[in-house]
Design an enzyme around this catalytic site. Sequence first.
Site, PDB file in Angstrom:
ATOM      1  N   GLN A   8      75.901  54.750  50.550  1.00 27.48           N
ATOM      2  CA  GLN A   8      76.500  54.670  51.755  1.00 27.48           C
ATOM      3  C   GLN A   8      77.670  55.720  51.942  1.00 27.48           C
ATOM      4  O   GLN A   8      77.845  56.147  52.931  1.00 27.48           O
ATOM      5  CB  GLN A   8      76.776  53.382  52.276  1.00 27.48           C
ATOM      6  CG  GLN A   8      78.099  52.741  51.775  1.00 27.48           C
ATOM      7  CD  GLN A   8      78.022  52.173  50.376  1.00 27.48           C
ATOM      8  OE1 GLN A   8      76.732  52.208  49.890  1.00 27.48           O
ATOM      9  NE2 GLN A   8      79.149  51.727  49.732  1.00 27.48           N
ATOM     10  N   ASP A  11      95.534  63.407  57.506  1.00 28.03           N
ATOM     11  CA  ASP A  11      95.528  61.704  57.766  1.00 28.03           C
ATOM     12  C   ASP A  11      96.957  61.243  58.241  1.00 28.03           C
ATOM     13  O   ASP A  11      97.582  62.367  58.656  1.00 28.03           O
ATOM     14  CB  ASP A  11      95.178  61.320  56.478  1.00 28.03           C
ATOM     15  CG  ASP A  11      94.378  59.916  56.359  1.00 28.03           C
ATOM     16  OD1 ASP A  11      93.290  59.819  55.840  1.00 28.03           O
ATOM     17  OD2 ASP A  11      95.060  59.014  57.218  1.00 28.03           O
ATOM     18  N   ILE A  54      84.764  58.556  53.816  1.00 26.27           N
ATOM     19  CA  ILE A  54      83.807  59.726  54.056  1.00 26.27           C
ATOM     20  C   ILE A  54      84.460  61.137  54.141  1.00 26.27           C
ATOM     21  O   ILE A  54      84.149  62.071  53.431  1.00 26.27           O
ATOM     22  CB  ILE A  54      82.985  59.494  55.342  1.00 26.27           C
ATOM     23  CG1 ILE A  54      82.115  58.405  55.258  1.00 26.27           C
ATOM     24  CG2 ILE A  54      82.226  60.832  55.838  1.00 26.27           C
ATOM     25  CD1 ILE A  54      81.099  58.213  54.583  1.00 26.27           C
ATOM     26  N   GLY A  90      80.295  56.779  63.398  1.00 25.08           N
ATOM     27  CA  GLY A  90      80.995  55.720  63.900  1.00 25.08           C
ATOM     28  C   GLY A  90      81.334  56.006  65.398  1.00 25.08           C
ATOM     29  O   GLY A  90      81.305  54.946  66.224  1.00 25.08           O
ATOM     30  N   ARG A 150      74.490  46.821  52.462  1.00 22.18           N
ATOM     31  CA  ARG A 150      75.644  46.415  51.722  1.00 22.18           C
ATOM     32  C   ARG A 150      76.966  46.224  52.663  1.00 22.18           C
ATOM     33  O   ARG A 150      77.153  46.940  53.627  1.00 22.18           O
ATOM     34  CB  ARG A 150      76.305  47.552  50.557  1.00 22.18           C
ATOM     35  CG  ARG A 150      76.886  48.511  51.088  1.00 22.18           C
ATOM     36  CD  ARG A 150      78.392  48.929  51.551  1.00 22.18           C
ATOM     37  NE  ARG A 150      79.083  49.720  52.561  1.00 22.18           N
ATOM     38  CZ  ARG A 150      78.713  49.990  53.481  1.00 22.18           C
ATOM     39  NH1 ARG A 150      78.376  48.846  54.305  1.00 22.18           N
ATOM     40  NH2 ARG A 150      79.642  50.854  54.059  1.00 22.18           N
ATOM     41  N   SER A 153      74.300  57.993  61.167  1.00 26.08           N
ATOM     42  CA  SER A 153      75.129  57.290  60.445  1.00 26.08           C
ATOM     43  C   SER A 153      74.402  57.161  58.869  1.00 26.08           C
ATOM     44  O   SER A 153      73.325  57.838  58.806  1.00 26.08           O
ATOM     45  CB  SER A 153      75.166  55.718  60.908  1.00 26.08           C
ATOM     46  OG  SER A 153      73.971  55.290  60.873  1.00 26.08           O
ATOM     47  N   CYS A 154      75.192  56.421  58.066  1.00 21.60           N
ATOM     48  CA  CYS A 154      74.623  56.653  56.575  1.00 21.60           C
ATOM     49  C   CYS A 154      73.304  56.059  56.343  1.00 21.60           C
ATOM     50  O   CYS A 154      72.299  56.584  55.953  1.00 21.60           O
ATOM     51  CB  CYS A 154      75.441  55.893  55.590  1.00 21.60           C
ATOM     52  SG  CYS A 154      75.772  54.139  56.088  1.00 21.60           S
ATOM     53  N   ASN A 155      72.775  54.853  57.209  1.00 18.53           N
ATOM     54  CA  ASN A 155      71.388  54.290  57.013  1.00 18.53           C
ATOM     55  C   ASN A 155      70.428  55.222  57.512  1.00 18.53           C
ATOM     56  O   ASN A 155      69.305  55.547  57.202  1.00 18.53           O
ATOM     57  CB  ASN A 155      71.569  53.036  57.497  1.00 18.53           C
ATOM     58  CG  ASN A 155      71.578  51.664  56.487  1.00 18.53           C
ATOM     59  OD1 ASN A 155      71.098  51.731  55.250  1.00 18.53           O
ATOM     60  ND2 ASN A 155      72.567  51.045  56.877  1.00 18.53           N
TER      61      ASN A 155
END
Lengths: 345, 345, 345, 345
Positions: free
Chosen positions: D303, D35, D14, D114, D172, D143-145
């Site tokens: 997604q 990161d 993402i 998340g 998925r 969230s994505c869905n």
Amino acid sequence: MAKVKVGVAGYGVIGQRLADGVALQEDMELVGVADVAPTLSIRALRERGMPYALYTALPEKKGDLEAAGIPVSGTLEDLVQKVDVMLDATSAGVGAKNKELYTKYGKKAIFQGGEKNDVADVFFHGYANYEKGLDAQFLKLTSCNTTGLIRAVDCIDRKAGVEKVAITIIRRVADPGDYHRGLTNALQVDKAPSHQAVDLMTIMPHVNATGILVHTPVTHGHIITIVMTPKKDISADEALKYFDDHPRIRVVSLDEGFLGNASLFRYARDLGNPRGDMYEIALWKDTVVKSEGDIMFAINIPQESVTIPESIDGIRAVMGMQKDRIEATNTTNKYLGIGKWKDLS
Amino acid sequence: MAKVKVGVAGYGVIGQRLADGVALQEDMELVGVADVAPTLSIRALRERGMPYALYTALPEKKGDLEAAGIPVSGTLEDLVQKVDVMLDATSAGVGAKNKELYTKYGKKAIFQGGEKNDVADVFFHGYANYEKGLDAQFLKLTSCNTTGLIRAVDCIDRKAGVEKVAITIIRRVADPGDYHRGLTNALQVDKAPSHQAVDLMTIMPHVNATGILVHTPVTHGHIITIVMTPKKDISADEALKYFDDHPRIRVVSLDEGFLGNASLFRYARDLGNPRGDMYEIALWKDTVVKSEGDIMFAINIPQESVTIPESIDGIRAVMGMQKDRIEATNTTNKYLGIGKWKDLS
Amino acid sequence: MAKVKVGVAGYGVIGQRLADGVALQEDMELVGVADVAPTLSIRALRERGMPYALYTALPEKKGDLEAAGIPVSGTLEDLVQKVDVMLDATSAGVGAKNKELYTKYGKKAIFQGGEKNDVADVFFHGYANYEKGLDAQFLKLTSCNTTGLIRAVDCIDRKAGVEKVAITIIRRVADPGDYHRGLTNALQVDKAPSHQAVDLMTIMPHVNATGILVHTPVTHGHIITIVMTPKKDISADEALKYFDDHPRIRVVSLDEGFLGNASLFRYARDLGNPRGDMYEIALWKDTVVKSEGDIMFAINIPQESVTIPESIDGIRAVMGMQKDRIEATNTTNKYLGIGKWKDLS
Amino acid sequence: MAKVKVGVAGYGVIGQRLADGVALQEDMELVGVADVAPTLSIRALRERGMPYALYTALPEKKGDLEAAGIPVSGTLEDLVQKVDVMLDATSAGVGAKNKELYTKYGKKAIFQGGEKNDVADVFFHGYANYEKGLDAQFLKLTSCNTTGLIRAVDCIDRKAGVEKVAITIIRRVADPGDYHRGLTNALQVDKAPSHQAVDLMTIMPHVNATGILVHTPVTHGHIITIVMTPKKDISADEALKYFDDHPRIRVVSLDEGFLGNASLFRYARDLGNPRGDMYEIALWKDTVVKSEGDIMFAINIPQESVTIPESIDGIRAVMGMQKDRIEATNTTNKYLGIGKWKDLS
């Protein structure tokens, strides 16, 4: 110098990538592409604004394309007349038929691996037998697995000689987006020896080759393990060095995070490569082992894009653009951006 | 003669099949099985009417089993005291801990491939080194891939000698019904050489072995390709004949319809074999090829059941039931029904 | 009373299971099975020692069977003459052709879901419309998904009435052992409404049904989610109780370890069921939710075996063996061992 | 007007796409990304020539990055001080910890799906509740869905009102390149109702929602079927028109060649979209059916990229860049190139 004029017949998985690859060559001009129906690939071409002119291979079906809003610039026969060389990436068998058209207009053509060998004068690989392709009218490229395999075998052969190889092809069964073929929870075995081993011997007749092919239910990247017997004894490290020096071989490792074929596809996507494609085969450093005189290792074949560089090498050969194997492949590499990353290491 | 008393610790994928296999041996008595929780396997045991007595390896969790309606006959320690030999098919690491219990009561035990080699005195294979297991207290069986691989290599080794092998393991990544591990649209590469090649050399120290393992997203049956260099030159047909004569190798062909690993699972189901299991490895006739002195071929390893016969051979060895390798393995085969089908050919 | 004589045409995935199911019915006699070629299923029949007599549907190909060592007892036409009723499980379209033979000899026949509806007088489901099948000459069974779906819908309909359902079929794309069809890393969408929704309305015309079907790359067990609007308001617990009371529905839970369709296949294998088959559909307790007046839940359809009980119910109907729906289905269940496990709960 | 300064924490699936998306917004400036380790994504950033400055979230691990040849521009804390708003796409739980840093410097932040809902003041969706995000300090994205689902439900809700929905999520199970999670030949069922249905009710409290989620072994694109009960009766064609007018919904059909989720991924690759990503959800025209008052249809959720536009909408909201929902989303769309293709139709 005038640019070499190129057309592409068949705008599918391979044809699209051939078109993109040719468009990047500064000494070539992509005149157009030909196809027959408003497939997803053609619809995407339209949504991109028709960067390539489209010719129809079936004039009687032109209406289907136009009904889908896709402008048509002429027929395949028109296209053939405008070019110096055709790259034929049509379905198996169609290329043989198209050859009549290429012959009619005295044009050169390069066929993809799906056609029968006798469609062409020369069975061609950019690194292994470039010289044989020079000034030929018709070439047939090796298939995706064979193209990648020969890169690795030729690489060692030129350094230490290769006596024999025994290969295991762990084949992806379908391309991403395929529904007409597939495999679900099964590994399928082919009759041995695999055609890739036989084809390798056609291109490199001094090498003895055999192999077994097993289909697996994945879509990204064949993996081939190779048991190679060099003529001259070399260490695993020497082999690795030779591979690392090859412009179209990318040596990767598990430690870096390249855990399998899906890592390479993900990496190519993250690089921003169009379509997430990679022209190089990958070779896992962690798999190179020596056992008695043999070197064993595993490579990854990005099946959708691996034959593009060697196909463009083929244009250079048939058109005589470069007489030398290294000069030709290096030119292809430069325009495709292959090997740039090696400077980072 | 009194039957040898056997217990099984761990009633999972392997443990269930060990219990069923022992129950078929007319010279053995299955005293019971031990596990810790009301897993699906234990629930199925109950639905079948508890054909085997269940002992609990975690007495403090006995309530969980009883709450699920599952009768408990005692503790693992109780079971150990009642038997002559334990087959330990617990999760990796648990066997090493259970060993203390087996030592305490002076009982013999046979551990599965997941344990470390030093858990046992002997690393064992019924065909390749039966004699080493005779009268030992603790054996460790080879893993599923290694067990099947050694069957094939030992088979040729006893006829023609084997100098070296290079294997490619195309591994099924999970068992049917697993959700805690899996792979989706990826082939995963392991560091070479694979442990199976190393283990083969431990059991057969006169053979040089190396190999690469690639995980694939399927659940039924590993496939291994083997490039084998025999000491004595043999033809592909001779190799095939030797394989065909081996009781635990089933030679199959594409023409018959055995197109891959899924065909073998389907066939075993259609045979009515419990759980659709097969004890034999399969070897595809169509993959046996010769290249210079090497023989290359592919075998199928039914990972859930392949180690059962060799485990039972192990009981015969440690208990001294048969002194002779062939006599022992033939006895196991007879009770398991292995090789009967060969009479039909 | 004389046993009803049954023959099975087509010894594939369904035909084998029909034969096994009929062989278990104490009031029926399996006269034989018919097929055309030495498939793996037929080879397995031979390796099992020919428990069922084999007739050939293509007399001119009899030699192929005999060459594979498979004894042939006669032709399909011979078989038809010996039986009272044929179960036709041949490939789609063949049943319609076989019907001429059944008609010629005045025999009854039951076709599987692959045939067109007009092959038969009645579109049949053992629970939903048993009475319509009584004394009919030709029945067509509902397909696997529709058979399982109707069990669940009919179950609630008889208690509370069902006004409408909207289903999502998450379909397994191939059977274990299939190579000729498959799907790799893709979900494939069908045109809506799915035929299963339409078929449900044919059998249960008072229910309004629609649905969407998505193919998924797995081999064991379709999953269907059902949004159901009962006529009478019922709670999720009431619905669950009705399901639990149905002999051919097995209520399972995630807590027990039934995490998905693969758990059910594994459990059936661990039960020792031949081929790892299960006749019941499973229904996940943890998926039953109520939203306003609707009940939503998910069921598992074991596609290889689910139609066997309703097919045998069909024999009872066309032969008039039982006049009553419950008496008939209970008799089928008793001989197939369905529902026994419910006594354990 | 000064550009809004944005940082991205977490450069994974993402995070990379958020960075790319922000970089395209002409009224925003991407200051850098943070990161912790030389992952493949970070290695790809380096091979691309560091288009984005990298900050380290674990200063003590800086050496690992540098050892891999990756230049580090400072710490996450440095980055936070330089920006107006952070997009936090770290692993679940890390965002909550990072929040302390954002609070310390009084910066705004937008967390991905998340994290737990209580990490933020507002649970946000660009189309459904843009106004709630205005001038908030902390948002959590759906969230994505849920993001894709709400686009479709909100679209109809604003036209006809939506009383209730019952959804089936065919999920998925892993992203391309994942090896740490996966599913092989299994469909896995979750406890109902799915969190996506519950989340939808949090964002759209006037809608009643329930749902079941089934995991499937594929990597590209969830598919959701939706049974929707509008308040006002509308036809399937009307619904389709509303969907077609929504900038972030792409109406596709089977006839065009969009046979499933893999077609959309392939099409996005063929469009030349970076990484083969698509911001729109797709909706299959062929699945839209009406049954009594309900509309049922299926959508595809890409997604990896679907939440990017709504995340950027979130920046617009918290920074007060646009006060109006439509103005804000249209601006995001313009810079991302969303909806341009609609002009072709």
